[in-house]
Design an enzyme around this catalytic site. Structure first.
Site, short mmCIF file in Angstrom:
data_model
loop_
_atom_site.label_atom_id
_atom_site.label_comp_id
_atom_site.label_asym_id
_atom_site.label_seq_id
_atom_site.Cartn_x
_atom_site.Cartn_y
_atom_site.Cartn_z
N HIS A 180 -4.25 0.84 -5.45
CA HIS A 180 -4.96 -0.43 -5.45
C HIS A 180 -4.18 -1.46 -4.63
O HIS A 180 -2.96 -1.33 -4.45
CB HIS A 180 -5.12 -0.95 -6.88
CG HIS A 180 -6.17 -0.22 -7.66
ND1 HIS A 180 -6.58 -0.62 -8.91
CD2 HIS A 180 -6.89 0.89 -7.36
CE1 HIS A 180 -7.52 0.20 -9.35
NE2 HIS A 180 -7.72 1.14 -8.43
N GLU A 220 -3.21 -4.65 -5.24
CA GLU A 220 -2.11 -5.37 -5.91
C GLU A 220 -0.93 -4.43 -6.13
O GLU A 220 0.23 -4.80 -5.95
CB GLU A 220 -2.57 -5.90 -7.28
CG GLU A 220 -3.82 -6.75 -7.27
CD GLU A 220 -5.09 -5.94 -7.54
OE1 GLU A 220 -5.29 -4.89 -6.89
OE2 GLU A 220 -5.88 -6.37 -8.39
N CYS A 224 -7.53 -4.99 -12.03
CA CYS A 224 -8.18 -4.05 -12.94
C CYS A 224 -7.47 -4.03 -14.31
O CYS A 224 -6.28 -4.30 -14.42
CB CYS A 224 -8.21 -2.65 -12.34
SG CYS A 224 -6.60 -1.89 -12.08
ZN LIG Z 1 -6.04 -2.24 -9.84
#
Ligand SMILES: [Zn+2]
Length: 150
Positions: free
Chosen positions: A54, A56, A82
């Site tokens: 992801h 981040e 998330c």
């Molecule tokens: Zn994430």
């Protein structure tokens, strides 16, 4: 960080989101971590280093978790961090809390397409993190995800 700075950094995150390798199973997201002096510490985007990473997470992986700048940093992410994921044991909300970044700026909230109810915003806020949403940039941040019918 002024509102102008927030817009400038989110625009950079949106540019990064355009660099994500396209896929039908996940969103394209960009993230930038900026220190208290308005200098970029690290950036990341979805699927930057492998097919499950992801934005981040990819940005955070480039920094020493003990870097003292993180204590006053802001992370800009085009999408809400998330709170549930299948591919990795730790979520982006957890990763942000672990390094104690105190401020998160997002452009849009995760719709219930892949996860029934993303709690990233709530988790971070409950832990004392300041979460700022920039709805005026949401359309630009969603643009590269249009094929996912959000
Ligand atoms: Zn994430």
């Amino acid at each position: 960080m002024t509102q102008l700075d927030d817009h400038r950094w989110m625009t950079r995150a949106i540019d990064l989101a355009h660099r994500c390798p396209p896929t039908t199973g996940a969103y394209s997201v960009g993230a930038v971590i900026v220190d208290a002096n308005n200098k970029e510490i690290a950036f990341g985007f979805s699927r930057e280093v492998d097919e499950a990473v992801h934005a981040e997470e990819s940005a955070l992986a480039k920094i020493d978790p003990d870097d003292p700048r993180l204590a006053t940093a802001t992370i800009y992410s085009t999408l809400e961090p998330c709170s549930q994921r299948k591919s990795r044991p730790r979520t982006c909300a957890q990763l942000i809390l672990e390094v104690k970044i105190p401020r998160v700026v997002i452009a849009w909230r995760e719709p219930s397409l892949f996860v029934a109810d993303c709690q990233g915003y709530e988790l971070l806020t409950a832990a004392g993190v300041t979460v700022v949403e920039l709805p005026e940039l949401a359309e630009q941040a969603r643009a590269m995800n249009a094929h996912l019918s959000v």
